[in-house]
Design a protein around this motif. Structure first.
Motif, mmCIF file in Angstrom:
data_model
loop_
_atom_site.group_PDB
_atom_site.id
_atom_site.type_symbol
_atom_site.label_atom_id
_atom_site.label_comp_id
_atom_site.label_asym_id
_atom_site.label_seq_id
_atom_site.Cartn_x
_atom_site.Cartn_y
_atom_site.Cartn_z
ATOM 1 N N ASP A 1 0.839 -1.206 0.000
ATOM 2 C CA ASP A 1 0.000 0.000 0.000
ATOM 3 C C ASP A 1 0.872 1.254 0.000
ATOM 4 O OD1 ASP A 1 0.427 1.104 2.747
ATOM 5 O OD2 ASP A 1 -0.421 -0.816 3.348
ATOM 6 N N TYR B 1 -6.023 9.035 0.128
ATOM 7 C CA TYR B 1 -6.730 8.360 1.236
ATOM 8 C C TYR B 1 -8.116 8.964 1.412
ATOM 9 C CZ TYR B 1 -7.370 6.575 6.020
ATOM 10 O OH TYR B 1 -7.845 5.959 7.150
ATOM 11 N N LEU C 1 -5.775 2.469 0.768
ATOM 12 C CA LEU C 1 -4.424 2.794 0.279
ATOM 13 C C LEU C 1 -3.747 1.592 -0.392
ATOM 14 C CD1 LEU C 1 -2.825 5.126 2.987
ATOM 15 C CD2 LEU C 1 -3.562 5.734 0.697
ATOM 16 N N ALA C 2 -4.362 0.414 -0.269
ATOM 17 C CA ALA C 2 -3.759 -0.789 -0.865
ATOM 18 C C ALA C 2 -3.781 -0.676 -2.385
ATOM 19 C CB ALA C 2 -4.520 -2.020 -0.410
#
Lengths: 499, 184
Positions: free
Chosen positions: A124, A178, A185-186
């Motif tokens: 991430d 985000y 966030l991955a």
């Protein structure tokens, strides 16, 4: 995605290696042993990476009970392989050259390599950022490692200030991502999350792209964010310059492309990179033309190569073509060999020149005859420089060729113009590389009659890296087979987010 | 949507970051970087990335930047007296940043629940350790590497040859490692 504990191997070995190397180095008079331990750590990490590369990818592993903390992709394997290989060479090359009281050198080198590997394997954006910081903090001490030199400290200070600001901008970009993705966030989930957000809030994503490019672009030394590079590469020890030019700077480009690949196709991140790339290679070449000092010339000549890679990545992101990514990744691989070899060779030459005459300025004029006195270092420098200029059939030729062809294919007349600009820049670089070669083999100066040969400790890595530069050039399929899966995976990922 | 506080923090962060690059006075550069990091941490916190805010405030931005710049500036003879004369100001600023960071960390770790958390009632700290062990490991190594780097940058330099006692050779010279610094 296959789960395998081995996936955490390379990064785990390096993180433990930082501590292990320091423990060994901290013992009295053990700098040499620490050097070999650091080399071994890099070799083990390289071997683990090689084993991972032979299996099915991507692979993931759980860390302390958390699933998917590390994702080993083809791109990650490529980055990790390059970083650990160059890291091992740099450690071997440094073994005989550390004075007492420099016990932090090897742990910092291993930490820098660990940061690069972390960038490659990060699942991430936040883990990628932390890995980037690990790389950065290690380099903050390695650049001004020669504390006795005022210019080295000044270069380190400038490097630090610019890169800290770059890091700040990058984390702001990540925080915007985000916010827009709803807390995702991955990398494998970000594409769909950002596409879902695209219809309502495109502008914050465009700002995030810009912040990520500028933030990581400082470390990548994209023009006009390159001001730190010439002094830092010139004043750092040669082995550190080899590591920075061959591994750390391209790692920042990998960080950029990993982040940008998840953005929707409507955001012109590819065009942005192409624009930066053209400016970077052109300005870098023009600046390099004016340099007379050997190491500073090599430092400046690193900038256009960043430009070539950025153009390749930009064309890939713009057109989604595998060939452009092939070119960019091939040039990252070739750049590690060429720049790594060239900086180590320059280090060996300056070492001998300044043992003979401490006041030797290290300019091209002072190199006359060095080619005859130090055939291994000079030979490595010749091969490295010709490869950097893109002379066929050396390693630097093929990446540029792929980039040129991909540029011409992707965008009609504009693409052909872009291809011609890349070719013109490649020819322009001969304007400063050829005088360097001429200086090496000019009539020898009497004062250099006592010049010793290349130190044996550095000759071995030089021969290894030079041989690879030639082999990868003569048998481009060997390099192509390494980089193509990463390029294909990157193109597939772009298709997945609708580029 | 970014709140007014978030926008203000972001603007402050950018102003201080630009100032850090533009200023020539090392003390002001240090202060600008510290304030920029603090503003960034506040922005991240307001935007819901509490764990990133904690890292930024405590490690990445605040202390590491300040300490690095401090020791680098002290290795330059021109700056030694300058830094010494303003140590109180610098120490006060660093202390304020550190206390603010600690406060933020305390707040973040004890009271915040995030959308990312699997259950709204799950304490942040439990979710944090379970979801980000690699990040914690990386930050631990990062701090260790930071300490190593500071240790290197504060290494006392050997006196110049002109200041050595007659016949006294440096350790490097005795070991035959003269002028080795070109390579490593």
């Amino acid at each position: 995605m296959t789960a395998s504990p081995l996936a955490v191997g390379p990064l785990g070995v390096l993180l433990v290696g930082v501590l292990l190397t320091y423990v060994v180095a901290a013992a009295p008079d053990q700098e040499t042993v620490a050097g070999w331990v650091a080399s071994l750590v890099c070799v083990v990490a390289f071997a683990t990476t090689a084993v991972l590369a032979t299996g099915s990818l991507p692979r993931t592993a759980s860390v302390l009970g958390s699933e998917g903390a590390v994702v080993v992709t083809h791109l990650g394997v490529l980055v990790a392989g390059i970083a650990t290989f160059v890291g091992a060479l740099v450690c071997v090359a440094s073994v005989r050259f550390l004075d007492a009281g420099q016990e932090t050198y090897y742990p910092l080198v291993v930490a820098l390599v660990a940061g690069v590997v972390g960038i490659g394997f990060a699942a991430d954006m936040f883990t990628l950022y932390l890995s980037f910081e690990l790389l950065a903090v290690a380099s903050y001490a390695l650049v001004p490692f020669r504390l006795g030199r005022e210019r080295a400290v000044a270069a380190g200070t400038r490097y630090l200030i610019m890169n800290v600001v770059g890091s700040v901008l990058a984390i702001v970009g990540i925080s915007l991502v985000y916010a827009q993705s709803g807390g995702v966030l991955a990398f494998d989930a970000l594409g769909p999350a950002l596409v879902a957000a695209e219809g309502q809030l495109v502008d914050p994503l465009a700002v995030a792209v810009l912040l990520l490019v500028v933030g990581f672009g400082v470390k990548a030394a994209i023009v006009p964010l390159h001001a730190w590079l010439p002094d830092a590469y010139t004043e750092a020890p040669a082995a550190v310059s080899a590591l920075l030019a061959g591994v750390a700077t391209p790692a920042a480009l990998v960080a950029i492309v990993k982040c940008l690949a998840v953005f929707p196709g409507s955001i012109p991140s590819g065009l942005l990179l192409v624009g930066f790339g053209v400016v970077t290679m052109t300005v870098g070449n023009l600046l390099a033309l004016r340099q007379r000092e050997l190491k500073r010339l090599l430092a400046y000549s690193s900038i256009p190569h960043i430009g070539y890679i950025v153009v390749g990545l930009g064309v890939g992101l713009y057109g989604g073509g595998v060939l452009a990514f092939d070119g960019a990744f091939f040039h990252i691989l070739a750049n590690a060999l060429m720049k790594g070899g060239a900086f180590l060779a320059v280090g060996a030459i300056l070492y001998r020149l300044r043992r003979a005459d401490p006041d030797n300025p290290g300019t091209m004029d002072s190199l006359a005859g060095v080619g005859y006195r130090m055939p291994i270092a000079a030979g490595a420098l010749v091969v490295g420089v010709l490869a950097l200029a893109g002379v066929p059939p050396l390693a630097g030729f093929w990446g540029k060729l792929f980039i040129v062809v991909a540029s011409a294919e992707v965008a009609g007349t504009a693409g052909i113009v872009l291809a011609l600009v890349v070719v013109a820049n490649s020819f322009l670089s001969l304007g400063y590389y050829l005088p360097l070669l001429r200086s090496l083999f000019a009539s020898g100066d009497e004062s250099l009659a006592t010049l010793g040969p290349s130190p044996r400790a550095i000759a071995v890595p030089l021969v290894a890296v030079t041989t690879l530069t030639i082999v990868v050039g003569l048998v481009p399929m060997s390099g192509f087979e390494i980089v193509h899966p990463a390029a294909e995976a990157m193109a597939d990922a772009l298709t997945g987010v609708g580029s | 949507m970014t709140s007014t506080v978030g926008i203000a923090a972001l603007a402050a962060m950018l102003v201080f970051a630009v100032a850090a690059v533009g200023l020539r006075d090392m003390i002001r550069v240090v202060s600008a970087l510290a304030l920029s990091s603090l503003a960034l941490a506040a922005f991240l916190f307001v935007e819901g990335m509490a764990y990133a805010a904690v890292f930024e405030a405590t490690v990445a931005g605040g202390l590491v930047s300040i300490l690095f710049l401090l020791v680098i500036s002290m290795t330059d003879d021109d700056h030694v007296g300058y830094v010494r004369g303003r140590t109180a100001v610098l120490a006060g600023g660093a202390g304020a940043v550190f206390l603010a960071a600690l406060g933020l960390a305390w707040q973040g770790l004890s009271t915040i629940t995030l959308a990312e958390s699997t259950a709204a009632t799950e304490p942040f700290v439990e979710w944090f350790w379970a979801a980000h062990p690699l990040d914690v490991l990386l930050v631990t190594v990062l701090v260790f590497v930071g300490v190593l780097a500071i240790s290197r940058l504060t290494t006392p330099l050997a006196p110049p040859e002109s200041e050595r006692a007659p016949g006294e050779a440096s350790e490097a010279a005795e070991s035959g490692a003269v002028e080795t610094e070109e390579i490593a």
